[in-house]
Enzyme design. Structure first.
Site, PDB file in Angstrom:
ATOM      1  N   LYS A   1      -1.433  -1.005   0.696  1.00 12.78           N
ATOM      2  CA  LYS A   1      -1.487  -0.732  -0.748  1.00 12.78           C
ATOM      3  C   LYS A   1      -0.123  -0.774  -1.438  1.00 12.78           C
ATOM      4  O   LYS A   1       0.096  -0.119  -2.455  1.00 12.78           O
ATOM      5  CB  LYS A   1      -2.170   0.625  -1.038  1.00 12.78           C
ATOM      6  CG  LYS A   1      -3.483   0.873  -0.332  1.00 12.78           C
ATOM      7  CD  LYS A   1      -4.378  -0.304  -0.211  1.00 12.78           C
ATOM      8  CE  LYS A   1      -5.048  -0.736  -1.481  1.00 12.78           C
ATOM      9  NZ  LYS A   1      -5.913  -1.951  -1.212  1.00 12.78           N
TER      10      LYS A   1
ATOM     11  N   HIS B   1       0.007  -5.147   8.313  1.00 12.23           N
ATOM     12  CA  HIS B   1       0.406  -3.773   7.984  1.00 12.23           C
ATOM     13  C   HIS B   1       0.975  -3.074   9.220  1.00 12.23           C
ATOM     14  O   HIS B   1       1.213  -1.862   9.194  1.00 12.23           O
ATOM     15  CB  HIS B   1      -0.808  -2.957   7.512  1.00 12.23           C
ATOM     16  CG  HIS B   1      -1.397  -3.410   6.209  1.00 12.23           C
ATOM     17  ND1 HIS B   1      -0.637  -3.703   5.110  1.00 12.23           N
ATOM     18  CD2 HIS B   1      -2.687  -3.592   5.826  1.00 12.23           C
ATOM     19  CE1 HIS B   1      -1.436  -4.051   4.111  1.00 12.23           C
ATOM     20  NE2 HIS B   1      -2.676  -4.001   4.519  1.00 12.23           N
TER      21      HIS B   1
ATOM     22  N   ARG C   1       6.466   0.439  -1.638  1.00 11.88           N
ATOM     23  CA  ARG C   1       6.039   1.013  -2.925  1.00 11.88           C
ATOM     24  C   ARG C   1       6.195   2.524  -2.850  1.00 11.88           C
ATOM     25  O   ARG C   1       6.076   3.105  -1.754  1.00 11.88           O
ATOM     26  CB  ARG C   1       4.569   0.646  -3.162  1.00 11.88           C
ATOM     27  CG  ARG C   1       3.995   1.068  -4.488  1.00 11.88           C
ATOM     28  CD  ARG C   1       2.525   0.678  -4.607  1.00 11.88           C
ATOM     29  NE  ARG C   1       2.008   0.847  -5.948  1.00 11.88           N
ATOM     30  CZ  ARG C   1       0.727   0.666  -6.288  1.00 11.88           C
ATOM     31  NH1 ARG C   1      -0.169   0.304  -5.369  1.00 11.88           N
ATOM     32  NH2 ARG C   1       0.343   0.847  -7.529  1.00 11.88           N
TER      33      ARG C   1
ATOM     34  N   SER D   1      -3.536   4.786  -4.384  1.00 10.53           N
ATOM     35  CA  SER D   1      -4.192   3.486  -4.181  1.00 10.53           C
ATOM     36  C   SER D   1      -4.978   3.478  -2.863  1.00 10.53           C
ATOM     37  O   SER D   1      -6.110   2.986  -2.797  1.00 10.53           O
ATOM     38  CB  SER D   1      -3.125   2.385  -4.187  1.00 10.53           C
ATOM     39  OG  SER D   1      -3.709   1.123  -4.080  1.00 10.53           O
TER      40      SER D   1
ATOM     41  N   SER E   1       0.203 -12.586 -12.359  1.00  4.09           N
ATOM     42  CA  SER E   1       0.162 -11.330 -13.124  1.00  4.09           C
ATOM     43  C   SER E   1      -1.065 -10.534 -12.661  1.00  4.09           C
ATOM     44  O   SER E   1      -2.020 -11.114 -12.116  1.00  4.09           O
ATOM     45  CB  SER E   1       0.055 -11.612 -14.627  1.00  4.09           C
ATOM     46  OG  SER E   1      -1.228 -12.137 -14.911  1.00  4.09           O
TER      47      SER E   1
END
Ligand code: PPS
Length: 305
Positions: A57, A118, A140, A148, A238
């Protein structure tokens, strides 16, 4: 492509639904992906492989699409050739009986392959290091990761039920999460950066200035694309474009695996949604945890952009 159709979930695979994590050398792993771990340990990397490594995430899908378009010189049509999880297979993913192992899918792809994983450093196949593959790590801030991941655990039937948000915050702090603790993950790759040519990226920087950050990725991949192409890549990757794009929004996965009516895969795509989830006391506890995790490193995260 060996499989492109809608992935559906049959009765025989229901044994993997909502199962608890299964530990692989101490790291909690998705139960369905846990059998026959030799396929990961013995994975044969190639020198041209580009690895996108992340804690879950943290912006993996976003970076995957960016890398794929860059490798195709910004040709959007080419990037629409398949769904993201076929173009950039997740190495460790596997649902026996339903979805072939990511490692097998990767074996069938021509170079340069882009590999999503991951896995923490401790489970990284050693051939990634031996072949000196390019590695793009995306990190993040952990508050938004927790939020998330919580919504993802709610909608992803292959993960255990996340329980209450309050309990989830505690689990996150304890490191009792799929793919292990967040802190160790981001720190280990950060430490490896000293001796390896890893491109270490931050989700918040990508949100702040996607063009600047995509330029960094282009440079790392030794691609020099003109400004108008770069602008096009920004538009194509985007949040809105990727949310509307059936090749990137995971709607190709059956709702019996990912129930997007519970929470969409492309959920909010912002920094700071944690403010809508954490209570004051959860936030204080989490700040203490965060400070402890990053102390002694020169890593730091932004919790708002
Ligand atoms: S996974 O399942 O671990 O591979 O998920 P991952 O792709 O790493 O992370 C999913 C979160 O990334 C957000 N996302 C984006 N944000 C901004 N721009 C773009 N283009 C974009 N694409 C994906 C996605 O919405 C998830 O974050 P949340 O906070 O849940 O919205």
């Amino acid at each position: 492509m060996p499989w492109k159709q809608q992935i559906t979930f049959h009765k025989m695979e229901s044994e993997f639904i909502r199962k608890d994590w299964v530990k692989i050398r101490g790291v909690p792993m998705i139960c369905a992906c846990s059998p026959n771990w030799d396929r990961i340990d013995n994975f044969q990397a190639r020198e041209e492989d580009i690895i996108i490594a992340t804690y879950p995430k943290s912006g993996t899908t976003w970076m995957s699409e960016i890398v794929d378009v860059i490798l195709n010189d910004g040709d959007i049509e080419k990037s629409q050739r398949d769904v993201i999880f076929n173009k950039v297979p997740m190495l460790e993913f596997w649902v026996p009986g339903a979805v072939p192992p990511g490692s097998e899918l990767l074996d069938s792809l021509p170079s340069p392959r882009v590999v999503k994983t991951h896995l923490p450093v401790s489970l990284f196949p050693k051939s990634f290091w031996e072949k000196n593959c390019k590695i793009i790590y995306v990190a993040r801030n952990p508050k938004d990761v927790a939020v998330s991941f919580y919504h993802f655990d709610k909608m992803n039937q292959l993960h255990p039920e996340p329980g209450t948000w309050g309990g989830y915050v505690d689990k996150f702090i304890q490191g009792n999460m799929g793919f292990g603790p967040w802190g160790a993950h981001v720190k280990e790759f950060w430490a490896r950066k000293k001796e390896r040519n890893i491109l270490y990226m931050f989700y918040e920087d990508m949100l702040e200035d996607p063009k600047r950050e995509i330029r960094k990725v282009m440079k790392y991949l030794e691609k020099d694309l003109p400004e108008d192409v770069l602008e096009n890549i920004c538009l194509h990757t985007s949040f809105k474009a990727m949310k509307d794009n059936p090749n990137t929004n995971y709607t190709a996965i059956s709702s019996s695996i990912m129930d997007q009516s519970v929470s969409p895969f492309m959920r909010k795509g912002i920094c700071g949604d944690w403010k809508n989830h954490f209570t004051v006391s959860q936030n204080e506890k989490f700040d203490e945890y965060y400070q402890k995790e990053i102390s002694g490193t020169n890593l730091s995260f932004r919790f708002q952009v």
